[in-house]
Design a protein around this motif. Sequence first.
Motif, PDB file in Angstrom:
ATOM      1  N   SER A 148      22.049  58.296 -19.761  1.00 30.78           N
ATOM      2  CA  SER A 148      20.821  58.118 -18.972  1.00 30.78           C
ATOM      3  C   SER A 148      19.861  57.174 -19.689  1.00 30.78           C
ATOM      4  O   SER A 148      19.341  56.218 -19.087  1.00 30.78           O
ATOM      5  CB  SER A 148      20.121  59.464 -18.733  1.00 30.78           C
ATOM      6  OG  SER A 148      20.979  60.364 -18.089  1.00 30.78           O
ATOM      7  N   GLY A 149      19.615  57.431 -20.975  1.00 30.60           N
ATOM      8  CA  GLY A 149      18.700  56.584 -21.744  1.00 30.60           C
ATOM      9  C   GLY A 149      19.215  55.156 -21.808  1.00 30.60           C
ATOM     10  O   GLY A 149      18.441  54.191 -21.710  1.00 30.60           O
ATOM     11  N   PHE A 172      21.465  67.595 -20.506  1.00 29.34           N
ATOM     12  CA  PHE A 172      21.646  68.814 -19.704  1.00 29.34           C
ATOM     13  C   PHE A 172      22.254  69.943 -20.536  1.00 29.34           C
ATOM     14  O   PHE A 172      22.959  69.694 -21.504  1.00 29.34           O
ATOM     15  CB  PHE A 172      22.596  68.509 -18.539  1.00 29.34           C
ATOM     16  CG  PHE A 172      22.101  67.392 -17.667  1.00 29.34           C
ATOM     17  CD1 PHE A 172      21.266  67.656 -16.590  1.00 29.34           C
ATOM     18  CD2 PHE A 172      22.431  66.062 -17.946  1.00 29.34           C
ATOM     19  CE1 PHE A 172      20.783  66.628 -15.792  1.00 29.34           C
ATOM     20  CE2 PHE A 172      21.949  65.022 -17.160  1.00 29.34           C
ATOM     21  CZ  PHE A 172      21.130  65.313 -16.075  1.00 29.34           C
ATOM     22  N   ARG A 201      18.066  59.504 -31.801  1.00 30.46           N
ATOM     23  CA  ARG A 201      18.499  60.438 -32.849  1.00 30.46           C
ATOM     24  C   ARG A 201      19.900  60.076 -33.331  1.00 30.46           C
ATOM     25  O   ARG A 201      20.175  60.102 -34.530  1.00 30.46           O
ATOM     26  CB  ARG A 201      18.459  61.877 -32.326  1.00 30.46           C
ATOM     27  CG  ARG A 201      18.742  62.899 -33.413  1.00 30.46           C
ATOM     28  CD  ARG A 201      18.372  64.291 -32.990  1.00 30.46           C
ATOM     29  NE  ARG A 201      19.242  64.807 -31.942  1.00 30.46           N
ATOM     30  CZ  ARG A 201      19.101  66.013 -31.395  1.00 30.46           C
ATOM     31  NH1 ARG A 201      18.095  66.798 -31.767  1.00 30.46           N
ATOM     32  NH2 ARG A 201      19.922  66.423 -30.454  1.00 30.46           N
ATOM     33  N   ALA A 245      15.142  61.594 -21.921  1.00 30.55           N
ATOM     34  CA  ALA A 245      16.519  61.332 -21.458  1.00 30.55           C
ATOM     35  C   ALA A 245      17.409  62.223 -22.311  1.00 30.55           C
ATOM     36  O   ALA A 245      18.349  61.768 -22.952  1.00 30.55           O
ATOM     37  CB  ALA A 245      16.852  59.857 -21.631  1.00 30.55           C
ATOM     38  N   ASN A 302      18.035  69.644 -19.923  1.00 30.56           N
ATOM     39  CA  ASN A 302      17.717  70.109 -21.278  1.00 30.56           C
ATOM     40  C   ASN A 302      16.398  69.480 -21.707  1.00 30.56           C
ATOM     41  O   ASN A 302      16.303  68.271 -21.914  1.00 30.56           O
ATOM     42  CB  ASN A 302      18.832  69.668 -22.245  1.00 30.56           C
ATOM     43  CG  ASN A 302      18.424  69.876 -23.698  1.00 30.56           C
ATOM     44  OD1 ASN A 302      17.787  70.866 -24.032  1.00 30.56           O
ATOM     45  ND2 ASN A 302      18.796  68.937 -24.559  1.00 30.56           N
ATOM     46  N   ARG A 340      23.123  54.723 -12.029  1.00 30.13           N
ATOM     47  CA  ARG A 340      24.260  54.336 -11.181  1.00 30.13           C
ATOM     48  C   ARG A 340      25.524  54.994 -11.708  1.00 30.13           C
ATOM     49  O   ARG A 340      25.536  55.513 -12.834  1.00 30.13           O
ATOM     50  CB  ARG A 340      24.422  52.819 -11.102  1.00 30.13           C
ATOM     51  CG  ARG A 340      24.729  52.105 -12.404  1.00 30.13           C
ATOM     52  CD  ARG A 340      24.886  50.588 -12.210  1.00 30.13           C
ATOM     53  NE  ARG A 340      23.672  49.924 -11.796  1.00 30.13           N
ATOM     54  CZ  ARG A 340      23.446  49.463 -10.564  1.00 30.13           C
ATOM     55  NH1 ARG A 340      24.371  49.560  -9.635  1.00 30.13           N
ATOM     56  NH2 ARG A 340      22.304  48.870 -10.268  1.00 30.13           N
ATOM     57  N   GLY A 365      16.069  59.751 -26.372  1.00 33.12           N
ATOM     58  CA  GLY A 365      17.445  60.036 -25.952  1.00 33.12           C
ATOM     59  C   GLY A 365      18.217  58.774 -25.624  1.00 33.12           C
ATOM     60  O   GLY A 365      17.749  57.937 -24.852  1.00 33.12           O
ATOM     61  N   LEU A 413      26.211  69.084 -14.546  1.00 33.90           N
ATOM     62  CA  LEU A 413      25.098  68.394 -15.215  1.00 33.90           C
ATOM     63  C   LEU A 413      23.872  68.488 -14.319  1.00 33.90           C
ATOM     64  O   LEU A 413      23.348  67.487 -13.836  1.00 33.90           O
ATOM     65  CB  LEU A 413      25.490  66.929 -15.462  1.00 33.90           C
ATOM     66  CG  LEU A 413      26.687  66.744 -16.403  1.00 33.90           C
ATOM     67  CD1 LEU A 413      27.331  65.388 -16.240  1.00 33.90           C
ATOM     68  CD2 LEU A 413      26.273  66.967 -17.847  1.00 33.90           C
ATOM     69  N   PRO A 443      14.075  69.707 -24.737  1.00 39.25           N
ATOM     70  CA  PRO A 443      13.896  70.298 -26.064  1.00 39.25           C
ATOM     71  C   PRO A 443      12.458  70.787 -26.249  1.00 39.25           C
ATOM     72  O   PRO A 443      11.526  70.262 -25.635  1.00 39.25           O
ATOM     73  CB  PRO A 443      14.207  69.137 -27.012  1.00 39.25           C
ATOM     74  CG  PRO A 443      14.980  68.160 -26.208  1.00 39.25           C
ATOM     75  CD  PRO A 443      14.509  68.313 -24.803  1.00 39.25           C
TER      76      PRO A 443
HETATM   77  P1  NAP Z   1      23.136  63.181 -23.187  1.00 41.16           P
HETATM   78  O1  NAP Z   1      24.346  62.368 -23.147  1.00 41.16           O
HETATM   79  O2  NAP Z   1      23.251  64.601 -23.584  1.00 41.16           O
HETATM   80  O3  NAP Z   1      22.108  62.439 -24.125  1.00 41.16           O
HETATM   81  C1  NAP Z   1      20.933  63.068 -24.527  1.00 41.16           C
HETATM   82  C2  NAP Z   1      20.261  62.225 -25.581  1.00 41.16           C
HETATM   83  O4  NAP Z   1      19.066  62.878 -25.977  1.00 41.16           O
HETATM   84  C3  NAP Z   1      21.101  62.072 -26.850  1.00 41.16           C
HETATM   85  O5  NAP Z   1      20.915  60.781 -27.342  1.00 41.16           O
HETATM   86  C4  NAP Z   1      20.503  63.116 -27.772  1.00 41.16           C
HETATM   87  O6  NAP Z   1      20.670  62.833 -29.143  1.00 41.16           O
HETATM   88  C5  NAP Z   1      19.047  63.015 -27.382  1.00 41.16           C
HETATM   89  N1  NAP Z   1      18.299  64.202 -27.736  1.00 41.16           N
HETATM   90  C6  NAP Z   1      18.489  65.458 -27.269  1.00 41.16           C
HETATM   91  N2  NAP Z   1      17.607  66.304 -27.837  1.00 41.16           N
HETATM   92  C7  NAP Z   1      16.869  65.565 -28.680  1.00 41.16           C
HETATM   93  C8  NAP Z   1      15.805  65.869 -29.557  1.00 41.16           C
HETATM   94  N3  NAP Z   1      15.341  67.115 -29.699  1.00 41.16           N
HETATM   95  N4  NAP Z   1      15.264  64.858 -30.284  1.00 41.16           N
HETATM   96  C9  NAP Z   1      15.726  63.603 -30.159  1.00 41.16           C
HETATM   97  N5  NAP Z   1      16.736  63.252 -29.336  1.00 41.16           N
HETATM   98  C10 NAP Z   1      17.298  64.223 -28.609  1.00 41.16           C
HETATM   99  O7  NAP Z   1      22.386  63.190 -21.748  1.00 41.16           O
HETATM  100  P2  NAP Z   1      22.391  62.061 -20.619  1.00 41.16           P
HETATM  101  O8  NAP Z   1      22.178  60.731 -21.197  1.00 41.16           O
HETATM  102  O9  NAP Z   1      21.473  62.523 -19.556  1.00 41.16           O
HETATM  103  O10 NAP Z   1      23.871  62.119 -20.065  1.00 41.16           O
HETATM  104  C11 NAP Z   1      24.491  63.344 -19.744  1.00 41.16           C
HETATM  105  C12 NAP Z   1      25.759  63.076 -18.986  1.00 41.16           C
HETATM  106  O11 NAP Z   1      25.483  62.756 -17.623  1.00 41.16           O
HETATM  107  C13 NAP Z   1      26.536  61.870 -19.470  1.00 41.16           C
HETATM  108  O12 NAP Z   1      27.235  62.115 -20.645  1.00 41.16           O
HETATM  109  C14 NAP Z   1      27.399  61.573 -18.272  1.00 41.16           C
HETATM  110  O13 NAP Z   1      28.451  62.472 -18.141  1.00 41.16           O
HETATM  111  C15 NAP Z   1      26.413  61.806 -17.153  1.00 41.16           C
HETATM  112  N6  NAP Z   1      25.706  60.544 -16.870  1.00 41.16           N
HETATM  113  C16 NAP Z   1      26.453  59.499 -16.405  1.00 41.16           C
HETATM  114  C17 NAP Z   1      25.836  58.296 -16.175  1.00 41.16           C
HETATM  115  C18 NAP Z   1      26.622  57.127 -15.695  1.00 41.16           C
HETATM  116  O14 NAP Z   1      26.605  56.084 -16.302  1.00 41.16           O
HETATM  117  N7  NAP Z   1      27.295  57.245 -14.608  1.00 41.16           N
HETATM  118  C19 NAP Z   1      24.479  58.142 -16.409  1.00 41.16           C
HETATM  119  C20 NAP Z   1      23.759  59.233 -16.869  1.00 41.16           C
HETATM  120  C21 NAP Z   1      24.384  60.435 -17.098  1.00 41.16           C
HETATM  121  P3  NAP Z   1      21.946  63.396 -29.953  1.00 41.16           P
HETATM  122  O15 NAP Z   1      23.093  62.530 -29.530  1.00 41.16           O
HETATM  123  O16 NAP Z   1      21.563  63.259 -31.353  1.00 41.16           O
HETATM  124  O17 NAP Z   1      22.139  64.828 -29.528  1.00 41.16           O
END
Ligand code: NAP
Length: 535
Positions: free
Chosen positions: A191-192, A382, A211, A379, A151, A59, A187, A147, A153
Amino acid sequence: MSQFEQKTGNEYDAVIVGAGFAGLYMLHCMRKLGLSARVYEAGDGVGGTWYWNRYPGARCDVESMEYSYQFSEDLEQEWEWTERYAGQPEILAYLNHVADRFDLRKDIEFNRRVTAAVFDDTANRWEVRIGGDVVSAAFCIMATGCLSSTNMPDFNGIERFDGDTYHTGNWPHEGVDFAGKRVGLIGTGSSGIQATPVIAEQAGHLTVFQRTPNFSVPAHNKPMDPSYQEQIKSDYRDFRKRLKDLPIACMRPPGEKSALEATPEERAIEYEEHWQRGGLSFLGAFSDLITNQASNETAAEFVRAKIREIVKDPQVAEMLCPDHVIGCKRPCSDTGYFEAFNRSNVTLVDVGKSPIKSFSSTGLDTVDDSYELDCAIFATGFDAMTGALEQIEICGKGGIRLKDKWASGPTTYLGLTTVGFPNLFTITGPGSPSVLANMVTGVEHHAEWISECIRYVRLGGFERIEPTVEAEAAWVRHVNEVADETLYPTCNSWYMGANIPGKPRVFLPYIGGFPTYLKKCEEIVAKGYEGFILN
Ligand code: NAP
Ligand code: FAD
């Protein structure tokens, strides 16, 4: 009747790549200008982010009344939001409604991924390749999203894993039944954090592989209060204007005083009030939370105390307490995230301390342990802001590749244009406020700025527009200077490109504030497109 000559066949005035919030409105703007435009979208429907990210719990975290288009008063009045923070299905329904209401679909081709865009220096046109097809356009507008490039990994042995795998950013349309399953979720970004509590309720067992712990503030989502919606609808213009004057074009005005000017008791009251109100305006409690380390620490410690209060097992609570600057990774907003770790079917694993070694056919091995899993959810975020652009082979003047030009980090003028690539526009490109502001408001501003610019080019009898080297260099300097005044560069965040191995470490968005950015854009136009070469 158009004031400009319209191209037909496989020749367009503009090609737009992407059919999310940005591509849809860009198409509408081109039509209003009387120009021919074609949108190419990789997905089989409109919606962008809200088409792809269908994971449980997805959301918005900018309130629904703010996270919506403002270009049409009729649209504003007729659409009814049902929750304070709309869920993914509702936002997707809204974007489908927009596509139908403004009859946009007839100029959109779905399941069509743009693979290359090459500028023809002689014809002053872009040759855009969609697989084996080529179309030509005077202007090429990238509405590819900040976004949208997931990504994944390179986990060792992932191909051996017999279970199902999912990425939050490319979720199956039919949904996933986790009932009775042993689910692993890697993650703990937004998202997570959104998915965890919802999946915990469905799964047999959920193991969250963290992590880096993350700060999160409760969303306090609730059904939309009809009288609140009515009140805004009765005065939408003023509501939008007030938001546009805020640094992030949404939420509330930030506090005016430093956290350090307040006594500990005053701070506690202020933070508690923000916590109870819910959402990301928590970081606006004081004026200097993102510029002063000591101030920031007071907010960080408040949230850590909340985590310790919510999570019953003190060891798990400590694992969930972040030690970085609050806000320097994109802040999160949740519904029951920390509470989920009180459930007997949820386990937290610290893969910061004990990294993931490899996947096996039956699960995942960390350096210290093995976990049996029926499915794994990534999770993992990007390749933000530049990923989708660099996946397209974009070649400008003299064959220069955008990817090569940006090898040490992206350089743009206003985040909208880049030297060497005439008539190419990037909506919410690197160097624009983009992800640091209400993105719908940013997208609308960009689409209108771009269409006004194209109108100016055409009316002036010009064929191309491109920023000057000096203007671009000055903008890049400014973007870096304002970033360096903040605590953002202290974290390994996707804002810094730090989540992608090998990506240059550069602060990608513009943190100077939305109103400052708007003013700069307006000044440039008022001065006859200062910093641009037109010919
Ligand atoms: P993110 O914020 O980049 O989080 C990725 C997660 O994956 C992090 O906890 C990261 O850990 C972990 N990770 C990545 N590579 C890994 C690996 N090799 N081993 C273990 N853990 C790993 O991605 P996201 O959660 O999809 O969110 C991206 C952006 O989308 C948000 O910041 C936001 O701008 C938007 N978004 C918004 C909402 C909302 O509430 N409206 C919801 C979802 C997304 P590290 O921190 O250690 O790198
Ligand atoms: P997108 O919605 O990403 O659309 C880009 C489109 O371009 C995609 O459909 C993609 O398939 C297409 N595309 C990309 N490359 C190609 C290609 N080569 N060929 C053809 N098509 C291509 N922002 C906020 O302000 N508030 C929020 O609450 C918020 N919540 C978010 C929640 C999630 C889960 C995520 C991931 C992001 C969130 N965002 C939020 C940011 C969100 O991305 C923007 O708000 C907004 O949706 C961006 O719209 P867009 O049209 O610019 O990009």
